[in-house]
Design a protein around this motif. Structure first.
Motif: not given
Length: 288
Positions: A218-223
């Protein structure tokens, strides 16, 4: 605040003069409004008094009518609207303005956003997904603000503050950024904050309100892809796929499998934008 008269020239600028600039690396398709100030300065606009300053609810920047008018004018001119909202009153006001304009104009894919969405009344959190409004949040704000945030809003309102997990579980995506120069520009600090809810000194142990943590994916998708979606560019950037710009970075460790406490220490070895190598770390070689 920009008046309607002074903004008219900007609104009427031909689309081709503000999009696909610099080899399709720069687009001006949205504008930003300001609904309040900051939590640290107690200028964020709250529905109720500050817990540590009775009688004070912050500093709203617009009346409800002004917010509605500015959002509607921008939407009619073909712009996406992004509004700075820190306090729960500011978030509530702008959600109301967005909802009214969305319904009046019959907007289907507006991707209006609220920048920061920092303190949100619990009952307003599901409205983001329902309206298609994007909560654009900066993960490092939680770890920077943790030492004063609960003093400002108290133990109940803090449940809707920096509420990443609640936002995602209600159906929203969260495009993330660094908010530089307010915060350091290093994106790996943001990834670390998203996954651990700890500052770079490892405090507090186990994370600050850890139930709001994101997964590494999720964190990677957010970026990446969520950010691309937030600016209508998910078909061109945001993931490594055939037909998209070749935008990627080579880093010095395995993001998905390295220990969480190492995320903040990641370093870029090579950066490629649209297929062009724009950065190579000293001593790095693909042949090693």
């Amino acid at each position: 605040m920009v008046s309607s008269d002074s903004a008219s020239e900007y609104y009427n600028q031909p689309v081709e003069e503000r999009t696909n600039l610099y080899n399709d690396r720069y687009n001006i398709s949205s504008l930003k409004l300001m609904a309040d100030g900051s939590l640290g300065a107690r200028s964020a606009w709250m529905l109720e008094d500050y817990s540590d300053q009775p009688g004070h609810t912050g500093d709203p920047r617009m009346t409800d009518e002004e917010a509605y008018t500015l959002v509607k004018e921008a939407a009619e001119a073909g712009f996406q609207v992004n509004t700075h909202c820190i306090g729960d009153a500011a978030n509530h006001q702008i959600l109301n303005a967005y909802e009214k304009v969305i319904n009046e104009l019959g907007l289907k894919d507006h991707r209006f956003a609220i920048e920061h969405s920092q303190v949100v009344a619990l009952e307003d959190i599901p409205r983001f997904a329902k309206l298609g409004v994007i909560p654009s949040m900066q993960f490092v704000h939680a770890t920077s603000d943790k030492n004063m945030a609960e003093d400002r809003v108290g133990p109940e309102r803090i449940k809707g503050a920096y509420a990443w997990r609640k936002m995602i579980d209600s159906g929203s995506i969260i495009p993330n950024g660094t908010d530089a120069p307010v915060e350091l520009v290093n994106p790996y600090h943001g990834l670390y904050a998203a996954i651990t809810r700890m500052d770079r000194d490892g405090e507090p142990a186990g994370g600050w309100y850890p139930d709001e943590c994101l997964t590494k994916e999720e964190a990677l998708r957010a970026y990446t892809i969520w950010g691309a979606y937030a600016q209508f560019e998910e078909n061109d950037i945001g993931s490594i796929e055939s037909g998209k710009h070749a935008d990627f970075v080579i880093i010095d460790r395995d993001y998905m499998n390295c220990p969480d406490n190492e995320l903040k220490d990641i370093n870029a070895q090579m950066t490629v934008i649209a297929g062009e190598v724009v950065y190579t770390a000293p001593g790095f070689s693909l042949n090693k």
